[in-house]
Structure formats: structure tokens, C-alpha cells
Design a protein around this motif. Structure first.
Motif, PDB file in Angstrom:
ATOM      1  N   VAL A 157       0.838  -1.192   0.000  1.00 24.92           N
ATOM      2  CA  VAL A 157       0.000   0.000   0.000  1.00 24.92           C
ATOM      3  C   VAL A 157       0.876   1.247   0.000  1.00 24.92           C
ATOM      4  N   ALA A 158       1.949   1.234   0.772  1.00 28.57           N
ATOM      5  CA  ALA A 158       2.884   2.362   0.775  1.00 28.57           C
ATOM      6  C   ALA A 158       3.465   2.578  -0.615  1.00 28.57           C
ATOM      7  N   LEU A 159       3.803   1.489  -1.305  1.00 24.27           N
ATOM      8  CA  LEU A 159       4.324   1.606  -2.670  1.00 24.27           C
ATOM      9  C   LEU A 159       3.277   2.214  -3.599  1.00 24.27           C
ATOM     10  N   ASP A 160       2.031   1.755  -3.479  1.00 22.85           N
ATOM     11  CA  ASP A 160       0.965   2.298  -4.327  1.00 22.85           C
ATOM     12  C   ASP A 160       0.807   3.797  -4.103  1.00 22.85           C
ATOM     13  N   VAL A 161       0.742   4.202  -2.843  1.00 22.83           N
ATOM     14  CA  VAL A 161       0.570   5.615  -2.515  1.00 22.83           C
ATOM     15  C   VAL A 161       1.740   6.430  -3.056  1.00 22.83           C
ATOM     16  N   ALA A 162       2.960   5.955  -2.824  1.00 23.20           N
ATOM     17  CA  ALA A 162       4.141   6.676  -3.292  1.00 23.20           C
ATOM     18  C   ALA A 162       4.156   6.781  -4.814  1.00 23.20           C
ATOM     19  N   ARG A 163       3.808   5.702  -5.487  1.00 24.47           N
ATOM     20  CA  ARG A 163       3.839   5.698  -6.947  1.00 24.47           C
ATOM     21  C   ARG A 163       2.790   6.644  -7.529  1.00 24.47           C
ATOM     22  N   ILE A 164       1.569   6.632  -6.967  1.00 23.57           N
ATOM     23  CA  ILE A 164       0.526   7.530  -7.462  1.00 23.57           C
ATOM     24  C   ILE A 164       0.920   8.983  -7.224  1.00 23.57           C
ATOM     25  N   LEU A 165       1.544   9.270  -6.088  1.00 28.02           N
ATOM     26  CA  LEU A 165       1.983  10.639  -5.796  1.00 28.02           C
ATOM     27  C   LEU A 165       3.116  11.076  -6.713  1.00 28.02           C
ATOM     28  N   ALA A 166       3.951  10.135  -7.134  1.00 29.65           N
ATOM     29  CA  ALA A 166       5.126  10.486  -7.940  1.00 29.65           C
ATOM     30  C   ALA A 166       4.851  10.503  -9.431  1.00 29.65           C
ATOM     31  N   LYS A 167       3.866   9.746  -9.888  1.00 30.84           N
ATOM     32  CA  LYS A 167       3.561   9.703 -11.311  1.00 30.84           C
ATOM     33  C   LYS A 167       2.857  10.977 -11.763  1.00 30.84           C
ATOM     34  N   THR A 168       2.928  11.247 -13.059  1.00 37.36           N
ATOM     35  CA  THR A 168       2.147  12.353 -13.609  1.00 37.36           C
ATOM     36  C   THR A 168       0.722  11.886 -13.876  1.00 37.36           C
ATOM     37  N   ALA A 169      -0.197  12.848 -13.910  1.00 38.88           N
ATOM     38  CA  ALA A 169      -1.586  12.513 -14.189  1.00 38.88           C
ATOM     39  C   ALA A 169      -1.737  11.900 -15.574  1.00 38.88           C
ATOM     40  N   ASP A 170      -0.958  12.379 -16.536  1.00 34.95           N
ATOM     41  CA  ASP A 170      -1.079  11.859 -17.897  1.00 34.95           C
ATOM     42  C   ASP A 170      -0.637  10.399 -17.992  1.00 34.95           C
ATOM     43  N   GLU A 171       0.308   9.987 -17.139  1.00 36.20           N
ATOM     44  CA  GLU A 171       0.697   8.574 -17.121  1.00 36.20           C
ATOM     45  C   GLU A 171      -0.468   7.692 -16.672  1.00 36.20           C
ATOM     46  N   LEU A 172      -1.317   8.232 -15.804  1.00 41.07           N
ATOM     47  CA  LEU A 172      -2.435   7.465 -15.261  1.00 41.07           C
ATOM     48  C   LEU A 172      -3.706   7.615 -16.090  1.00 41.07           C
ATOM     49  N   LEU A 173      -3.716   8.536 -17.043  1.00 40.11           N
ATOM     50  CA  LEU A 173      -4.932   8.777 -17.819  1.00 40.11           C
ATOM     51  C   LEU A 173      -5.425   7.540 -18.566  1.00 40.11           C
ATOM     52  N   PRO A 174      -4.553   6.668 -19.102  1.00 39.02           N
ATOM     53  CA  PRO A 174      -5.073   5.485 -19.788  1.00 39.02           C
ATOM     54  C   PRO A 174      -5.797   4.492 -18.878  1.00 39.02           C
ATOM     55  N   THR A 175      -5.680   4.653 -17.570  1.00 39.66           N
ATOM     56  CA  THR A 175      -6.344   3.744 -16.639  1.00 39.66           C
ATOM     57  C   THR A 175      -7.805   4.155 -16.467  1.00 39.66           C
ATOM     58  N   GLU A 176      -8.479   3.566 -15.487  1.00 34.72           N
ATOM     59  CA  GLU A 176      -9.910   3.823 -15.285  1.00 34.72           C
ATOM     60  C   GLU A 176     -10.186   5.007 -14.378  1.00 34.72           C
ATOM     61  N   ILE A 177      -9.173   5.820 -14.017  1.00 37.07           N
ATOM     62  CA  ILE A 177      -9.413   6.904 -13.061  1.00 37.07           C
ATOM     63  C   ILE A 177     -10.485   7.857 -13.580  1.00 37.07           C
ATOM     64  N   PRO A 178     -11.390   8.280 -12.697  1.00 35.59           N
ATOM     65  CA  PRO A 178     -12.431   9.226 -13.102  1.00 35.59           C
ATOM     66  C   PRO A 178     -11.857  10.627 -13.288  1.00 35.59           C
ATOM     67  N   ALA A 179     -12.659  11.510 -13.868  1.00 36.17           N
ATOM     68  CA  ALA A 179     -12.187  12.848 -14.228  1.00 36.17           C
ATOM     69  C   ALA A 179     -11.715  13.640 -13.015  1.00 36.17           C
ATOM     70  N   ASN A 180     -12.419  13.515 -11.881  1.00 40.94           N
ATOM     71  CA  ASN A 180     -12.022  14.307 -10.711  1.00 40.94           C
ATOM     72  C   ASN A 180     -10.649  13.896 -10.188  1.00 40.94           C
ATOM     73  N   VAL A 181     -10.314  12.616 -10.310  1.00 38.94           N
ATOM     74  CA  VAL A 181      -8.990  12.150  -9.859  1.00 38.94           C
ATOM     75  C   VAL A 181      -7.915  12.634 -10.818  1.00 38.94           C
ATOM     76  N   TYR A 182      -8.188  12.558 -12.116  1.00 32.00           N
ATOM     77  CA  TYR A 182      -7.223  13.065 -13.097  1.00 32.00           C
ATOM     78  C   TYR A 182      -6.962  14.550 -12.867  1.00 32.00           C
ATOM     79  N   ASP A 183      -8.032  15.329 -12.674  1.00 35.44           N
ATOM     80  CA  ASP A 183      -7.857  16.770 -12.445  1.00 35.44           C
ATOM     81  C   ASP A 183      -7.060  17.038 -11.179  1.00 35.44           C
TER      82      ASP A 183
END
Length: 453
Positions: A157-183
Motif C-alpha cells: 500500500v505504501a508503494l501504491d501511494v508513493a507511486r501515485i503521488l510520484a507519477k504524472t496525471a497523464d501517465e495514469l490517464l489510460p487507466t480507469e481513473i475518473p475525471a475528478n482524480v485526473y484533475d
């Protein structure tokens, strides 16, 4: 005329669905079969996989395919958006079913008792995970204005949190994240993420694959201090006896000896640093104080009395999940679990009639998703043994239609398995214009509408 064994399962995550699968596979031993209803407080099934696994882990989310096959069985019905005990109580469940299995998992953060945990900017990892996974019951925004962030804990879980905080939003855009999370992630200011563990590389609880995935991002530079690579006799024994531990240690060793590159976001993995205080000013996080530790020969550590203050503006506590107490069931406050023997719920007078537990509510939030299969098999085996011995109760209204009538009388707006297929199609349709597999629907009312509840 004989009727099927009627079983209610409370919780439609992996643990509950594995229990349903175990019941179905044992059907030949139960004449004339089993009839299973799964109750889930969310409008959609799959629990931890939908609301606890990071969106950039499609491999883990692929487990849903196997769970689908169980819920597709005609002997299984899903009642989503039904809360225990708000919509249906234990006594009411017993009036409809021969047995009740609780598999409600763990969704809250385990407490960390150090000064400063209540400061503005100190967050529980579970809350952050719920936000980026689009949980309908959490706020739609998240404060991401810290340039330097600390994550406490050395589990996945710590790895997941760290990775999401460190990645750019555009890297995560191809996933299922909703618009509010992307913004929200688009506005994230984090440039440095520091992960802290109080023990050494051999004691980290990372999965090897999840650890290596940190280094796959073109924007994240993973940094390990060579001074943190240290082992004692207990650590060496752990590496020799556990292949995964050895693989994690080797990965960390390789990162410690390489040159630091120029990727814009730095993710530091710190070992032998025990958090002692979250530092604050005017009610807000301004730093983290850790005590340097050292190995004691057994794989455990002891404090050295040397402290370091780290310049961070937010802290995420990823020190474990905790289950919510279930009304009408006994509760172990220390472990956050329901006391049991082989899945049978145990109170002061012995086993509670017709009442069982499986998964994290039974043994605590440890192990990987697949590990709950063993729990389910044991619990179901004991339930069937109790059935064969005549130890189960006799429900007053075992007819399948009775619970539907009950929910209708209570005006409970519930979803079904057929409704999940409609919600699934709606989410896929949202993603199609952008070439994405799906976009998750977040608002509960929108989920209910899309499901045809």
C-alpha cells in the motif's frame, strides 16, 4: 419437500466470492444443492479490487475475471447497495438463511500513535486510496499542494501511494481513473516522495513485482541510500529462507549502487528510520522526525538516539488497514477482527449458531488477495459440517423471494448482478471515446441509475 441450503454472505469482495465458490464446489455434498445471496454495501461488487487496488495495476484487477465466473452462476444472487446492519440486521438475515458468512474486509487506517498525526497534511493511506480509486463515499477533491511528501510504511500500500503521488496525471490517464482524480493529480505539486521503514531491506513487506514497477515510470527516479543496505544474522536467514525477501533485497541493492539519473520526480526509499513525530507549525505539517535504528542480530532493530528532521509538507500513514466493528458480533479490539475457530464465530458462550467469518475480518489485513481462498475453504468446510450435524438454525422464511419482498418493504434501492453488467457497460462506454478500457463512475446515485437499481 427438500430445499437448497440457503447461505447469506455479507461482503462481495474476493473473500466473500471465494466463499461462494467454495460452497458451489461442495454442492454435490449438499442435497438438493445450495442457494447463495451476497450482500454488498457498495452498488458494485469486488470490494478491495475495485476500491483498494491502484488503477495502474490491471494485472491484479484481472482477478475480477475469475470472480465473474462465480457470480455468473445461477445459484448466486447479488444484492448491492445494501448495508449491514442499517438495511438488514443479523436477526433478519437469520430469518431468511440457514447460515450467514461475514466477509467485510478492512477499509480503515490502523492508528499510528506518534505526536502530530492530527495535523493538517497528515493523511491515512486508506483515505487516499479510496479517493484515487473513486470510492463514492469520500470527498471528490484531495489536497496535493506539497512539493515534498513522506510515506510511512514498507508494504505494498505504501508503494501504491508513493507511486501515485510520484507519477504524472497523464501517465495514469489510460487507466480507469475518473475525471475528478485526473484533475486532482494534474495539479499535484509533489516532486519528492520519501518512503520510510523502521527496519531494513530484508524486513520490507514489498512484493518483488510491485517494487520493480516503481522503476518503470519514465518520470520517477528511485533512489536508495547505500548506507541503508545492511543485514544481520536474522536478516541473512530470512533471505535464505524466503525467495521473495531475497528478490526484494537484490532489487534494492542494485538501486543503491547505480548513479542517480535525471528523471524529474525523485522517490526515495529510506530504511532504518523510525518515525517519532510529525512536526507542525500553525496546525500544519512542516516536517517529519525519525530516529535512526540499527539491527540487533535477530532481524529486529533498536533505536540509536540519533534523530533527523526531514523537510516535508505532508505525511501519508501506510501502516496497515483495520476492519470496522460489526454490530451484534464479538470483537477483538487489539486485532480488529471477529474471534473465531475455523471460521465459526466465537462469543463468550462458544460458537454462535449459524454465524461465520472469512477473509480479513477473520484474520486481519495480511497476505495477498489469493490467500483468502484458504480461509474461505476452511470456513465453508466447517459450515457444511455444522449443516450435516444439524447444528444450523432454521430460518422462518427461506424462500428466495422473501428477502426481495423484505428489501422492497424497507424501500432499499438495491443493485443486482444484472445491474453490474449495465454499470460495467456504462463505464466502458465512457472510456471508449478516449480509447480507454473504462472510466469509473464515482457518484453513488449515478452508479445506481446506471445499474437500473
Amino acid at each position: 419437500m427438500p430445499r437448497p441450503l440457503r447461505v447469506a454472505i455479507v461482503g462481495a469482495g474476493p473473500a466473500g466470492i471465494y466463499a461462494a465458490d467454495a460452497l458451489l464446489k461442495s454442492e454435490a455434498a449438499v442435497e438438493p444443492g445450495v442457494s447463495i445471496d451476497i450482500f454488498e454495501r457498495m452498488p458494485a461488487p469486488f470490494g478491495l479490487i475495485r476500491y483498494g487496488v491502484a488503477p495502474d495495476h490491471p494485472r491484479i484487477k484481472g482477478i475480477i475475471t475469475a470472480l465473474h465466473q462465480v457470480l455468473d452462476k445461477p445459484q448466486v444472487r447479488l444484492f448491492g447497495n445494501v448495508d449491514y446492519p442499517g438495511d438488514i440486521s443479523l436477526d433478519e438475515l437469520r430469518s431468511f438463511y440457514d447460515a450467514v458468512i461475514f466477509s467485510t474486509g478492512a477499509t480503515a487506517d490502523r492508528a499510528l500513535t506518534i505526536p502530530g498525526v492530527d495535523l493538517d497534511g497528515s493523511f491515512g493511506a486508506a483515505d487516499f486510496v479510496s479517493w484515487y480509486d473513486g470510492h463514492p463515499d469520500v470527498p471528490r477533491t484531495w489536497p496535493l499542494d506539497a512539493e515534498k511528501v513522506a510515506v510511512l510504511g514498507v508494504g505494498n500500500v505504501a508503494l501504491d501511494v508513493a507511486r501515485i503521488l510520484a507519477k504524472t496525471a497523464d501517465e495514469l490517464l489510460p487507466t480507469e481513473i475518473p475525471a475528478n482524480v485526473y484533475d486532482g493529480l494534474k495539479a499535484n505539486k509533489a516532486l519528492e516522495v520519501h518512503v520510510f521503514g523502521r527496519r531494513g531491506p530484508a524486513q520490507a513487506k514489498f512484493s518483488p513485482m510491485e517494487l520493480r514497477e516503481l522503476d518503470h515510470s519514465p518520470t520517477i527516479e528511485v533512489i536508495v541510500n547505500p548506507e541503508d543496505i545492511d543485514y544481520d544474522d536474522g536478516s541473512i536467514a530470512e533471505r535464505r529462507g524466503n525467495k521473495q525477501t531475497d528478490m526484494v533485497a537484490k532489487t534494492l541493492e542494485n538501486w543503491a549502487i547505480r548513479d542517480i539519473g535525471d528523471r524529474p520526480h525523485k522517490l526515495f526509499l529510506h530504511f532504518f528510520e523510525s518515525p517519532s513525530e510529525i512536526l507542525g507549525e500553525d496546525g500544519k505539517v512542516v516536517g517529519l522526525r525519525t530516529e535512526r535504528t540499527e539491527l540487533d542480530g535477530t532481524g529486529n532493530v533498536k533505536g540509536t538516539g540519533r534523530f533527523t528532521d526531514w523537510d516535508v509538507q505532508s505525511v501519508y500513514r501506510a501502516v496497515g488497514y483495520l476492519s470496522d466493528e460489526l454490530p451484534k458480533l464479538p470483537w477483538d479490539v487489539e486485532t480488529g477482527t471477529v474471534p473465531d475457530e475455523g471460521g465459526r464465530v466465537i462469543d463468550a458462550g462458544g460458537p454462535m449458531q449459524s454465524t461465520y467469518v472469512t477473509g480479513w475480518i477473520r484474520r486481519g489485513p495480511i497476505g495477498l488477495i489469493g490467500h483468502t481462498k484458504g480461509d474461505a475453504n476452511e470456513t465453508v468446510a466447517n459450515l457444511l459440517a455444522d449443516h450435516a450435524a444439524g447444528r444450523l438454525g432454521t430460518p422462518a422464511s427461506p424462500e428466495p423471494a422473501a428477502v426481495e419482498d423484505f428489501l422492497a418493504e424497507r424501500s432499499v434501492r438495491y443493485t443486482t448482478w444484472e445491474g453490474w453488467y449495465r454499470l460495467d457497460a456504462a463505464e466502458k462506454a465512457l472510456g471508449e471515446p478516449q480509447g480507454r478500457a473504462r472510466v469509473k463512475i464515482v457518484e453513488r446515485e449515478e452508479m445506481l441509475d446506471a445499474s437500473g437499481a
